[in-house]
Motif scaffolding. Structure first.
Motif, PDB file in Angstrom:
ATOM      1  N   PRO A 233       0.809  -1.219   0.000  1.00 12.57           N
ATOM      2  CA  PRO A 233       0.000   0.000   0.000  1.00 12.57           C
ATOM      3  C   PRO A 233       0.846   1.275   0.000  1.00 12.57           C
ATOM      4  N   ALA A 234       0.301   2.298  -0.641  1.00 15.68           N
ATOM      5  CA  ALA A 234       0.906   3.632  -0.620  1.00 15.68           C
ATOM      6  C   ALA A 234       0.187   4.415   0.473  1.00 15.68           C
ATOM      7  N   VAL A 235       0.905   4.748   1.519  1.00 19.62           N
ATOM      8  CA  VAL A 235       0.328   5.428   2.678  1.00 19.62           C
ATOM      9  C   VAL A 235       0.254   6.931   2.399  1.00 19.62           C
ATOM     10  N   LEU A 236      -0.897   7.516   2.731  1.00 16.32           N
ATOM     11  CA  LEU A 236      -1.059   8.959   2.563  1.00 16.32           C
ATOM     12  C   LEU A 236       0.025   9.695   3.343  1.00 16.32           C
ATOM     13  N   GLY A 237       0.579  10.736   2.739  1.00 19.46           N
ATOM     14  CA  GLY A 237       1.574  11.573   3.399  1.00 19.46           C
ATOM     15  C   GLY A 237       3.004  11.088   3.271  1.00 19.46           C
ATOM     16  N   ASP A 238       3.216   9.858   2.812  1.00 18.53           N
ATOM     17  CA  ASP A 238       4.588   9.363   2.618  1.00 18.53           C
ATOM     18  C   ASP A 238       5.188   9.966   1.354  1.00 18.53           C
ATOM     19  N   ASP A 239       6.478  10.227   1.397  1.00 21.59           N
ATOM     20  CA  ASP A 239       7.192  10.682   0.208  1.00 21.59           C
ATOM     21  C   ASP A 239       7.558   9.455  -0.625  1.00 21.59           C
ATOM     22  N   LEU A 240       7.059   9.428  -1.855  1.00 22.07           N
ATOM     23  CA  LEU A 240       7.254   8.283  -2.736  1.00 22.07           C
ATOM     24  C   LEU A 240       8.029   8.703  -3.978  1.00 22.07           C
ATOM     25  N   GLU A 241       8.761   7.747  -4.534  1.00 18.92           N
ATOM     26  CA  GLU A 241       9.523   7.997  -5.748  1.00 18.92           C
ATOM     27  C   GLU A 241       8.967   7.124  -6.864  1.00 18.92           C
ATOM     28  N   VAL A 242       8.925   7.683  -8.063  1.00 18.70           N
ATOM     29  CA  VAL A 242       8.550   6.930  -9.250  1.00 18.70           C
ATOM     30  C   VAL A 242       9.675   7.053 -10.265  1.00 18.70           C
ATOM     31  N   GLU A 243       9.802   6.016 -11.065  1.00 21.05           N
ATOM     32  CA  GLU A 243      10.832   6.002 -12.099  1.00 21.05           C
ATOM     33  C   GLU A 243      10.256   5.319 -13.326  1.00 21.05           C
ATOM     34  N   ALA A 244      10.489   5.898 -14.511  1.00 20.47           N
ATOM     35  CA  ALA A 244       9.975   5.343 -15.753  1.00 20.47           C
ATOM     36  C   ALA A 244      11.034   5.412 -16.839  1.00 20.47           C
ATOM     37  N   HIS A 245      10.919   4.477 -17.777  1.00 25.08           N
ATOM     38  CA  HIS A 245      11.857   4.467 -18.901  1.00 25.08           C
ATOM     39  C   HIS A 245      11.225   3.791 -20.112  1.00 25.08           C
ATOM     40  N   LEU A 246      11.816   4.036 -21.252  1.00 21.88           N
ATOM     41  CA  LEU A 246      11.409   3.399 -22.499  1.00 21.88           C
ATOM     42  C   LEU A 246      12.102   2.049 -22.576  1.00 21.88           C
ATOM     43  N   GLU A 247      11.322   0.989 -22.748  1.00 21.68           N
ATOM     44  CA  GLU A 247      11.907  -0.336 -22.948  1.00 21.68           C
ATOM     45  C   GLU A 247      12.301  -0.543 -24.402  1.00 21.68           C
ATOM     46  N   ARG A 248      11.368  -0.194 -25.315  1.00 19.11           N
ATOM     47  CA  ARG A 248      11.661  -0.352 -26.738  1.00 19.11           C
ATOM     48  C   ARG A 248      10.638   0.417 -27.557  1.00 19.11           C
ATOM     49  N   ARG A 249      11.012   0.650 -28.809  1.00 18.66           N
ATOM     50  CA  ARG A 249      10.114   1.299 -29.757  1.00 18.66           C
ATOM     51  C   ARG A 249       9.977   0.401 -30.971  1.00 18.66           C
ATOM     52  N   GLU A 250       8.733   0.231 -31.415  1.00 21.32           N
ATOM     53  CA  GLU A 250       8.439  -0.509 -32.640  1.00 21.32           C
ATOM     54  C   GLU A 250       7.540   0.377 -33.494  1.00 21.32           C
ATOM     55  N   GLY A 251       8.107   1.116 -34.413  1.00 19.46           N
ATOM     56  CA  GLY A 251       7.339   2.053 -35.226  1.00 19.46           C
ATOM     57  C   GLY A 251       6.710   3.116 -34.347  1.00 19.46           C
ATOM     58  N   ARG A 252       5.373   3.228 -34.382  1.00 21.52           N
ATOM     59  CA  ARG A 252       4.666   4.216 -33.565  1.00 21.52           C
ATOM     60  C   ARG A 252       4.432   3.737 -32.141  1.00 21.52           C
ATOM     61  N   LYS A 253       4.743   2.486 -31.838  1.00 23.15           N
ATOM     62  CA  LYS A 253       4.500   1.921 -30.514  1.00 23.15           C
ATOM     63  C   LYS A 253       5.698   2.139 -29.592  1.00 23.15           C
ATOM     64  N   LEU A 254       5.410   2.716 -28.414  1.00 25.90           N
ATOM     65  CA  LEU A 254       6.433   2.933 -27.389  1.00 25.90           C
ATOM     66  C   LEU A 254       6.071   2.073 -26.179  1.00 25.90           C
ATOM     67  N   TYR A 255       6.938   1.161 -25.818  1.00 23.95           N
ATOM     68  CA  TYR A 255       6.725   0.280 -24.668  1.00 23.95           C
ATOM     69  C   TYR A 255       7.507   0.846 -23.482  1.00 23.95           C
ATOM     70  N   THR A 256       6.805   1.136 -22.404  1.00 21.71           N
ATOM     71  CA  THR A 256       7.411   1.806 -21.255  1.00 21.71           C
ATOM     72  C   THR A 256       7.182   1.001 -19.975  1.00 21.71           C
ATOM     73  N   ARG A 257       8.028   1.251 -18.974  1.00 23.66           N
ATOM     74  CA  ARG A 257       7.925   0.592 -17.666  1.00 23.66           C
ATOM     75  C   ARG A 257       8.188   1.608 -16.575  1.00 23.66           C
ATOM     76  N   ALA A 258       7.582   1.366 -15.395  1.00 22.65           N
ATOM     77  CA  ALA A 258       7.786   2.270 -14.256  1.00 22.65           C
ATOM     78  C   ALA A 258       7.637   1.507 -12.946  1.00 22.65           C
ATOM     79  N   THR A 259       8.215   2.092 -11.904  1.00 23.46           N
ATOM     80  CA  THR A 259       8.081   1.566 -10.544  1.00 23.46           C
ATOM     81  C   THR A 259       7.756   2.707  -9.594  1.00 23.46           C
TER      82      THR A 259
END
Length: 156
Positions: free
Chosen positions: A87-113
């Motif tokens: 669970p994400a607790v209200l008031g906690d400082d949280l970090e997110v991170e995202a990146h591009l895994e791959r591109r296939e033409g117009r399709k962009l596949y992305t991931r995050a935590t």
């Protein structure tokens, strides 16, 4: 090199600075990754003291959507999958991170935590489709200033 990502536009639900319902997500780019911070407030509550799953998903949609923006590619979300780990607790400082895994033409596949310190709270993957700026112009609303230098031709 690190640089701050401005709000997609002032009224953006995820990162807008003028939207009273904004998630308040703040993001920057570092080493080809989008990094961000979020602190859920009471108006993001689902279970008592916890962030609503939809609020967590909205943060992922925004941070993952910043990946195409960082690449100067106008794109729209085609699919988003979130896997909740803790669970994400209200008031906690949280970090997110995202990146591009791959591109296939117009399709962009992305991931995050999403983390609280070293604890993994959730992870997500999304598919974005690159569109031309006309897709957004059809709304009749002005485009964000940050997009003014983007190429306006369809991309394959």
């Amino acid at each position: 090199m690190t640089y701050e990502i401005p709000a997609h536009h002032p009224n953006c639900f995820g990162c807008g600075t003028e939207n009273p319902s904004s998630m308040g997500l703040q993001m920057h780019i570092e080493d080809r990754r989008v990094l961000g911070t979020i602190r859920f407030a009471s108006h993001h509550e689902g279970g008592p003291g916890l962030a609503h799953g939809g609020a967590v998903a909205a943060v992922f949609d925004d941070v993952l959507g910043a990946v195409p923006s960082a690449l100067h590619l106008p794109a729209v979300t085609a699919s988003l999958t979130v896997e909740f780990r803790a669970p994400a607790v209200l008031g906690d400082d949280l970090e997110v991170e995202a990146h591009l895994e791959r591109r296939e033409g117009r399709k962009l596949y992305t991931r995050a935590t999403m983390h609280r310190g070293t604890a993994l709270l959730a992870e997500a993957h999304a598919l974005f489709i690159v569109v031309d700026l006309a897709h957004f112009r059809r709304t009749g609303q002005p485009l964000p200033e940050a997009w003014s230098h983007w190429d306006d031709t369809p991309r394959s």
